[in-house]
Scaffold this motif. Structure first.
Motif, short mmCIF file in Angstrom:
data_model
loop_
_atom_site.label_atom_id
_atom_site.label_comp_id
_atom_site.label_asym_id
_atom_site.label_seq_id
_atom_site.Cartn_x
_atom_site.Cartn_y
_atom_site.Cartn_z
N UNK B 320 24.89 0.40 28.18
CA UNK B 320 24.10 0.45 29.41
C UNK B 320 25.04 0.39 30.60
N UNK B 321 24.66 1.12 31.63
CA UNK B 321 25.43 1.06 32.88
C UNK B 321 24.50 0.49 33.94
N UNK B 322 24.82 -0.69 34.45
CA UNK B 322 23.94 -1.28 35.46
C UNK B 322 24.02 -0.51 36.76
N UNK B 323 22.96 -0.62 37.55
CA UNK B 323 22.97 -0.01 38.86
C UNK B 323 24.17 -0.55 39.64
N UNK B 324 24.97 0.38 40.21
CA UNK B 324 26.14 -0.05 40.96
C UNK B 324 27.24 -0.64 40.11
N UNK B 325 27.07 -0.61 38.82
CA UNK B 325 28.07 -1.19 37.93
C UNK B 325 29.21 -0.21 37.65
N UNK B 326 30.18 -0.65 36.84
CA UNK B 326 31.23 0.27 36.44
C UNK B 326 31.61 -0.02 35.00
N UNK B 327 31.54 1.04 34.22
CA UNK B 327 31.80 0.91 32.79
C UNK B 327 32.92 1.86 32.41
N UNK B 328 33.88 1.37 31.67
CA UNK B 328 34.95 2.23 31.20
C UNK B 328 34.76 2.51 29.72
#
Lengths: 545, 578, 287, 319
Positions: B320-328
């Motif tokens: 999951x990618x949260x709103x405004x988040x950053x996932x690598x």
């Protein structure tokens, strides 16, 4: 710099090409000598050969035949293979041949007596059966020689070596006709056995001529060899091979390079090359060939005699002969060429009448006036059909076109392939889109009536080419009389009477007669060099000098 | 000091001189010495002249290039040797290994042929003896099953294995010095470690000197004795490898060093994670992007020659990618990370699983331009190669205007122009560059243009597919800083695909580690990178060069070539009626 | 902006750029423009009526009055070469324009849709490719009779696969580039991607192929006329004139064949040079 | 044999069959598309009677459904019954068989000339410095603009009129004489292709000269000639091979021009002549034959390439 150097070099190379291509000085005299030839110097045949030659290669300018069946195609290979009942001499007189005699015994009965020493190549002796069969074969409408037989009633074998032909009416042309290919003698057994393949490269032919058919490699050559048992003596040439070269330039190359030993009907355009050749010689002989054009429709401008007369008046015959024939021909006043009667009994009568005919002349003013008088719509272009591939005819068409332009007629050229072109002659639909057809015609056997009958009589009486619907009762009657009168003088009188009426109508606008051209390598001799080559074994006396 | 095996003394290199002028000088002054048995690192960014200098040593400069100064191999000045002798000297004393082994091996000839060619034609050995020696050498560099390899062609081997083959081949002539030109740049980190371990072994056993050319300063520091830094055609500084940071004086060296901070030090305390922590606290945890059970299978031609093999590129991937988040998403080549990103953006269709964006099902690619435009306003993508990402025929302004006009169809001309200028400002691109074509821009500038273009739609998710991998390290830092700033100012969520843990650490809060299509580990960045649970993650981290790093052989080398997934169309040779 | 404008603008710019640096290109442009002028105004420029016979002596060598000499009917060869330009040039133009349009459409369609469409398109391309152009032209003549129309259309079809293969490969390569994916993701419409990005990218290659194709088409059509299957008299293109001049060539009057031949060679040479240079410049511009 | 090569072979055979099938359909349908009634052509210049028309229709199966006519034609072709010429009324096989030899010899001769001079000059241009490159460039520029028939008539002019070294007519008899006779035709056919091959070869060789694996060989001290042979030319050869099949197949068609100009009775001149006379059965069979030659030669070239470069045999997955 690199690029400029490339530019300079390419420019240099192009300049060199240009230099090669025509800016060079001529290596020989002007190529357009078209000196007229003294017609009294024409040669009908070369002195008979004395020495044997193993092999001779002859080029057929007319191309590869579609068949060797004498009833199927016109090919110069055929006369050396298949003989006719009577022989035509180089001077166009008719002599006995396979038939020792062929004479009228009464006005409607014609008796042919055969030699007893004639055999086919396979050794079977020639019988009257074979002759009757051969003649009978031509009595179907699809035969090229059908017209010669229209008055024949029955053909009957009346002896081992005798055939009797019964007629419905006397026919003064028949004897001359069977000296031509209409009288070609075939082996009945062989033809029946070969069926559809008769005459083809696989089926071959079986005749009695001086040369035996060996092999036909389609596209390459037809090989024939001397018939050792020929009744007239075996030829001196061991193997006579025919190759097919229709292209004038290629033919000239091949002849000048010695790749080919000889050819008939070599293109007049190469006259100077031939004349300047060290290896061979150009021989000019008398011919019945003539360049002409005639109408194809009963409607339209072509059918109007005034238009034909106008075109005739607009064409400069001398210029035509100089350009197209390179001087190898002469003007001709009507479609029946003088050589046609050269060997006939009434020759003097015919010549006198011919000399009285108006010679063609150049008169543009009169021509324009005739066009005006005719009232034809000059806006509609006239179409001249010519067969493809013949340089002389495409030049002819261009000259007709230019003549038309001078007198207010627009002329278009329709160049047609051989098959399409031949359609013109049997399919009325194919003639609809054209007004004129330009051809080189020749008579392969003596006789004056051929053209006249075909162009002037109603279709049902044999006027197969009377497409313009020419109809003149007097002419019809005279021509019928000429054919059915066996007395030569009386027949000639009738023909001449008709000719005086029809000649001015120019059913064919005759442009010129062409000489028979033959090129032969030095050292060879003995061939026929007149138009008689079409119907006589022209290579019988061929050999070395 | 031991004997000098290679010396470059004030070497300059110039392009061929056009008529009436002089050539452009690309290398001005390259001075260095390699001693027997020593490993010297030659470090610099693209265009610094390091590769050109090395090629000058090997005699591989393009036709017409001129060399000034002196090059000595084993004491012989190459400019004084006759050509035949020079070829002999180079053949026997130099060994050279290149960046792309696949391109540097003749694809039509067998490995055996390659291995024995120099032995037979230069050293004059008999073919069978040469073959035996070749097998020994392959064995020495750890190529498994060497006698079978001898019959194979380069196309049948993986990149790492090919690099070993190249190394083995250079050893055939027993050279004094190895020229290694970016030999691991094209390899995954774990493979890099294997290759470097092989080289370390060889150097130990053979007392082989090495000139190690690389753009990767930590790597050079880890494997070399000394490091020479090159910048704009000049060697600026020579440093002992062990104490680079302490002794660096040149400004460029220092910039280079700070740009390539080892991963372990870079991550801690970046602004990003603080900021995100704040964002996460405020916004409801509803994820903007949710990926579940994703699976993608490619059909590749079977090795046997008939039929197809199935190659599972992505297998049961979910995150999951949260709103405004950053996932690598990190992983080596073939791990399926890029395919995952392409599925999210609708460039590929998943075989199974779901992609949900803002509660909407995005599993299937959008149908029609309108659907794609609607999705474009939510998710955008930035690609690895910035040059190929731009239409070479459009200027920067044309490119951005097209994107702006597309998403703001009702905007007037001045409005569009204003927005384009704003975008240029957002990515800190000088307005004077706006009328240039991509070919007239540097790599970093190009990538800024592609980022500006993706921002034109005001997206909520930005997918970065190896977006900085093709850039020089200093430029990487600039672009990453820019992205970080954009994220903070616009609140866009980032999905970052990378093979480089270092860059992921700089930008992401969370990380997914992938291997062979599946997820190995998933968690907050600090947890995963600092306290890895999975062995694979540990190995990845251990493979990263850093001070005091010793490359180790960990596992048997992968033997076969990876199935190639993205294959460009090969032009068909033209025929016809010529 | 229309495709035509894009094409015109780009090609013209590239040509301009090339010409300033390369005198060979200038020379080629001069030839091409010259031939174009001859094609349009050939009849008007001719000093004599090209079909008029006996305007001069028969088979005369080049002279001031008849710079290229006269032919076997006394026609002015220069006038005939001028008048023959249009039929010699229009055929190849039709061939390249038609084959370029069809081939580009086919190639782009195949590359764009891929899969089954690509499969079918590729099979069609291979099929046409398997029949040599000259054979297809001859087959057309056998079916529809002699004349330039049938062979021209046949060649137009025969040249399609060459263009289609080139464009298909180029389009696949271009479509595989990330900027195409970027445009796709942006939501740019298919037509816009195709005509504003893909087609312009393929134009230089297409232009180069067109010039090469023009050269080959000219040679092929001239060959068909030379074989006697093409232009029929009195319409006379260069191929017919070359063939018709052969007897004169043997007779020592090479100009009847060689001048038209020179024009064929020059035209093809110029177009080839232009195509090659434009390709080089376009490629350099791209890199 | 390598699996890739086997795959290429199998794939090629399938493609070959499919292409031939489609080509045969196209060529067969030529008769259907031809304006006019074939009966007229079959009757060949004779006024056909209704009975004759009936007989012809029956004999040539003209009343059967189209697909049956097609099957009949293809079946005939496969069993050696190539149909009957409209013009010669003989079996087409009998027309074609004796002409194949000379055309094959001409094409092979030409191919040898192209290989020697085309590839040779391309290699020279690529390897012997800018001066040689420039010379070859100029030569090939002009060569590529030289139509076969222009070369032919130039040669005829020079050799027939001026030099007389070579015959300018006919195919000769026996092998050596044939070679002698076919020299000028072969040169005229070869010029254009020599230029073309020179360009292709130059491009391919230059491409390989700058290839990175050649750098590897160079730095390893491999002798120049060996590098050229084993790494440059070998690797350039697939590009040359790729156009070879097309070229040699194309030569069979363009040989018509040389055959016409030099009066050689081969397949090409038969094709031209048959087309001019609308002899469709002959044109069809020769066209089909040329397609077969094309497909087979191309397959051979592809297989040769696959042997040199096994990777070329691997089908690529569309990304």
């Amino acid at each position: 710099m690199r690029t400029t150097r490339i530019t300079a070099t390419v420019a240099g190379a192009v300049a060199a090409l240009m230099f090669l291509s025509g800016c060079t000085a001529r290596d020989d005299a002007s190529p357009n000598t078209a000196e007229p030839v003294d017609s009294s110097k024409l040669v009908s045949s070369l002195p008979a050969a004395t020495g044997e030659v193993d092999e001779v290669t002859w080029a057929l300018v007319e191309g590869e035949p579609s068949t060797l069946d004498p009833a199927g195609d016109y090919s110069l290979a055929i006369p050396n293979l298949c003989e006719n009942l009577l022989q035509i001499s180089p001077d166009f007189t008719v002599e006995p041949g396979v038939a020792t005699s062929a004479e009228w015994v009464d006005p409607v009965t014609f008796v042919i007596d055969l030699r007893d020493d004639v055999a086919f190549w396979d050794g079977t002796p020639l019988t009257a059966d074979d002759v009757a069969f051969s003649l009978e074969r031509n009595r179907v409408e699809t035969s090229a020689w059908f017209p010669a037989f229209v008055l024949v009633d029955t053909i009957e074998v009346t002896g081992d070596l005798q055939v009797t032909v019964h007629f419905t009416a006397p026919d003064s042309t028949f004897r001359d006709a069977i000296a031509g290919a209409a009288g070609a003698v075939l082996s009945k057994a062989f033809v029946e056995q070969a069926g559809d393949t008769f005459g083809t490269s696989t089926g071959g032919v079986m005749c009695t001529g001086p040369y035996v058919f060996d092999e036909w490699t389609p596209g390459t050559e037809i090989v024939t060899s001397a018939n050792p048992d020929y009744w007239g003596g075996a030829p001196l040439v061991g193997t006579l091979t025919y190759t097919f070269i229709t292209d004038g330039a290629t033919l000239a190359n091949a002849l000048l390079a010695g790749e080919v030993d000889g050819a008939f009907n070599v293109p007049p355009a190469s006259r100077d090359n031939f004349a300047g050749s060290d290896s061979g010689r150009l021989v000019l002989g008398p011919s019945t060939a003539s360049y002409s054009f005639g109408p194809t429709n009963s409607t339209g401008a072509g059918a109007d005699p005034k238009i034909r007369q106008a075109l005739s008046l607009a064409i400069d015959r001398e210029q035509f002969i100089a350009t197209v024939l390179h001087g190898l021909g002469e003007p001709q006043s009507t479609f029946t060429p003088p050589f046609a009667w050269a060997g006939m009994e009434a020759a003097d009568q015919y010549t006198a009448a011919y000399d009285e005919l108006a010679a063609p002349e150049l008169d543009l003013e009169q021509a324009k006036q005739l066009v005006e008088e005719s009232g034809v719509d000059t806006a509609t272009p006239l179409v001249v059909a010519i067969p493809a591939g013949a340089k002389e005819l495409s030049q002819t068409a261009a000259i007709i076109q230019a003549a038309g332009a001078q007198i207010g007629l627009t002329i278009e050229i329709d160049e047609r392939q051989p098959t399409d072109f031949s359609q013109i002659f049997f399919d009325p639909a194919a003639r609809e889109s054209i007004d004129f057809v330009a051809t080189v015609g020749y008579l392969d056997a003596p006789g004056v009536l051929g053209y006249a009958q075909q162009f002037l009589l109603p279709a049902e009486l044999g006027g197969f080419f009377n497409w313009s619907g020419y109809s003149n009762d007097e002419v019809t009657a005279d021509l019928q009389t000429a054919r059915t009168t066996l007395d030569p003088a009386a027949s000639a009188d009738a023909f001449i009477a008709a000719q005086q009426i029809f000649a001015p109508d120019q059913l064919q606008v005759t442009l010129a007669s062409a000489y028979q051209t033959t090129f032969l390598q030095n050292g060879l001799t003995g061939v026929t060099t007149s138009v008689a080559v079409y119907s006589s074994p022209w290579a019988l006396h061929l050999g070395s000098e | 000091m031991s004997e000098v095996v290679l010396e470059l003394d004030r070497v300059s290199i110039a392009t061929p001189a056009p008529a009436g002028g002089s050539g452009r000088t690309l290398v001005h002054d390259c001075t260095l010495q390699v001693h027997a048995g020593e490993a010297l690192g030659l470090v610099g960014e693209s265009g610094s002249g390091k590769t050109l200098s090395t090629r000058a040593v090997a005699g591989l400069l393009p036709e017409g290039f001129t060399v000034g100064g002196t090059i000595r191999i084993d004491g012989d000045d190459v400019s004084l040797l006759p050509p035949a002798r020079l070829r002999e000297v180079r053949a026997r004393r130099l060994g050279m290994v290149f960046q792309t082994p696949r391109a540097h091996l003749n694809p039509f000839r067998t490995i055996g042929d390659f291995m024995t060619e120099a032995l037979v034609s230069v050293a004059g050995e008999r073919a069978d003896a040469a073959a035996r020696r070749a097998i020994d050498l392959l064995d020495e560099v750890g190529v498994p099953d060497p006698s079978r390899r001898m019959r194979q062609r380069p196309g049948d081997l993986s990149g790492g294995l090919l690099q070993r083959v190249m190394i083995a081949a250079t050893l055939a002539m027993d050279p004094r010095i190895l020229l290694a030109d970016e030999i691991t740049t094209a390899l995954d980190v774990t493979t890099q470690e294997e290759v470097m371990a092989v080289i370390a072994d060889l150097r130990r056993h053979r007392e082989l000197a090495m000139l190690f050319i690389t753009h990767d300063l930590p790597l050079a520091g880890a494997v070399c004795d000394r490091v020479v830094v090159m910048n704009q055609g000049r060697t600026v500084e020579t440093l002992p490898a062990g104490s680079m940071r302490a002794e660096a004086r040149d400004a460029y060296t220092i910039r280079l060093l700070s740009a390539s901070l080892p991963a372990a030090e870079a991550g801690a305390g970046t602004v990003a994670s603080d900021a995100v922590a704040g964002v996460l606290a405020q916004v409801a945890p509803a994820p903007i992007l949710r990926v579940d059970g994703l699976r993608k299978v490619f059909r590749v031609p079977a090795a046997t020659g008939f039929g197809h093999d199935e190659f599972v590129a992505v297998d049961d991937v979910g995150f999951e990618l949260p709103q405004g988040g950053s996932l690598g998403i990190v992983g080596e080549s073939g791990s399926g990370k890029s395919t995952t990103a392409r599925i999210v953006c609708g460039l590929e269709t998943a075989d199974a699983g779901t992609v949900t964006v803002k509660g909407e099902d995005w599993t299937r690619p959008a149908r029609g331009a309108r659907g794609r435009r609607r999705r474009a306003r939510i998710a955008q993508m930035v690609f690895q190669d910035p040059y190929q990402s731009l239409d070479p025929r459009q200027t920067v302004r044309e490119c951005l205007t097209e994107a702006v006009a597309l998403h703001r169809p009702k905007a007037s001309r001045p409005e569009v122009t204003a927005r384009v200028d704003e975008l240029l400002a957002n990515v800190a691109l000088d307005a004077t560059l706006a009328d240039r074509h991509p070919r007239a821009l540097s790599g970093g500038q190009r990538q800024r243009v592609t980022i500006a273009r993706s921002l034109a739609a005001d997206p909520e998710i930005l997918v970065l597919d190896e977006a900085v991998s093709a850039l020089d390290v200093t430029t990487q830092v600039e672009v990453l800083t820019l992205l970080d700033g954009i994220r903070r100012s616009t609140g866009v969520a980032l999905l970052m695909i990378s093979h480089d843990l270092n860059t992921v650490r700089r930008l992401c809060d969370e990380v997914v580690v992938m291997r062979s299509g599946g997820i190995v580990e998933h968690g907050p960045i600090a947890d995963v990178l600092d306290r890895p649970a999975a062995d694979y993650t540990k190995m990845l981290l251990d493979s990263i060069p850093r001070e005091g790093w010793v490359p180790r052989r960990r596992r048997p080398a992968r033997t076969g070539a990876l199935p190639s997934v993205a294959t460009s169309a090969t032009p068909v040779p033209r025929g016809g009626t010529p | 902006m229309s495709v035509a404008q894009l094409a015109g603008g780009r090609v013209a710019a590239v040509v301009r750029k090339a010409a300033t640096r390369d005198p060979l290109v200038i020379a080629a442009v001069v030839v091409v423009v010259g031939v174009a002028v001859m094609a349009v105004f050939g009849q008007a420029l001719a000093p004599y009526d090209p079909d008029a016979i006996y305007v001069g002596p028969v088979s005369a060598p080049p002279s001031l009055a008849y710079p290229f000499g006269t032919d076997d009917l006394g026609r002015d060869i220069l006038s005939r070469v001028l008048a023959g330009t249009a039929p010699s040039v229009i055929g190849p133009v039709i061939v390249v324009v038609a084959s370029s349009l069809l081939g580009a459409a086919l190639g782009i369609t195949a590359a764009w849709f891929g899969g089954a469409v690509d499969g079918i398109a590729s099979r069609v391309i291979e099929l046409i490719f398997a029949i040599p152009g000259l054979v297809l032209a001859v087959l057309a003549v056998a079916m529809f009779g002699k004349g330039l129309l049938a062979p021209t259309l046949a060649l137009a079809i025969a040249y399609v696969p060459i263009v289609a293969r080139l464009i298909r490969a180029g389009a696949r390569q271009e479509l595989g580039k990330p900027y195409m994916a970027a445009l796709h993701i942006q939501g740019v419409g298919s037509a816009a991607i195709c005509f504003r990005h893909l087609v312009p990218a393929l134009l230089p290659a297409l232009f180069a192929q067109t010039t090469i194709g023009f050269g080959y088409a000219m040679l092929d059509l001239a060959a068909i006329s030379f074989l006697g299957l093409g232009a029929q008299p009195p319409a006379s293109d260069w191929g017919v004139m070359i063939a018709g001049g052969q007897p004169a060539l043997i007779a020592g009057a090479p100009e009847q064949s060689m001048f038209p031949a020179l024009f064929v060679v020059l035209t093809v040479l110029a177009v080839n040079v232009l195509g090659a240079r434009v390709t080089t410049w376009a490629e350099r511009g791209e890199r | 044999m390598n699996a890739g090569v086997v795959r290429t072979l199998a794939g090629k055979l399938g493609e070959l069959a499919l292409t031939l099938f489609l080509a045969s359909v196209v060529i067969f349908s030529a008769v259907l598309l031809t304006p006019g009634d074939p009966v007229a052509a079959l009757a060949g210049g004779i006024r056909p009677t209704p009975e004759l028309i009936e007989a012809i229709r029956a004999q040539h199966h003209l009343d059967d459904p189209v697909w049956q006519q097609y099957l009949h034609w293809v079946g005939g072709v496969l069993t050696g019954d190539l149909g009957t010429s409209f013009v010669y009324k003989t079996d087409v096989a009998a027309l074609i068989a004796p002409r194949i030899g000379v055309t094959v010899l001409l094409v092979l001769y030409t191919a040898v000339l192209i290989a020697i001079f085309g590839i040779g000059s391309g290699v020279v241009a690529a390897t012997r410095g800018p001066r040689a490159d420039r010379a070859v460039l100029i030569g090939t520029s002009i060569g590529m603009a030289m139509p076969t028939f222009v070369v032919a008539i130039l040669l005829i002019w020079v050799f027939a009129r001026v030099l007389g070294w070579f015959p300018v007519y006919g195919a000769g008899e026996g092998f050596l004489d044939s070679l002698y006779h076919l020299t000028l035709p072969a040169i005229s056919l070869a010029v254009l292709y020599i230029a073309f091959f020179s360009r292709i070869t130059r491009g391919a060789v230059v491409g390989q000269l700058h290839a990175e694996h050649v750098d590897t060989a160079r730095v390893r001290g491999i002798p120049r000639s060996q590098i050229f042979r084993r790494h440059v030319f070998l690797n350039a050869s697939p590009q040359i091979l790729a156009v070879s099949g097309v070229t040699v197949a194309g030569l069979f068609a363009t040989s018509a021009i040389a055959e016409q100009a030099f009066g050689i009775g081969g397949l090409g001149s038969l094709l031209t002549e048959a087309a001019a006379r609308k002899d469709l059965p002959v044109v069809q069979v020769i066209s089909l034959l040329l397609v077969v030659v094309f497909v087979v030669l191309n397959a051979v070239a592809d297989i040769a390439i696959a042997v040199i470069d096994p990777d070329s045999a691997k089908p690529r997955r569309n990304a």
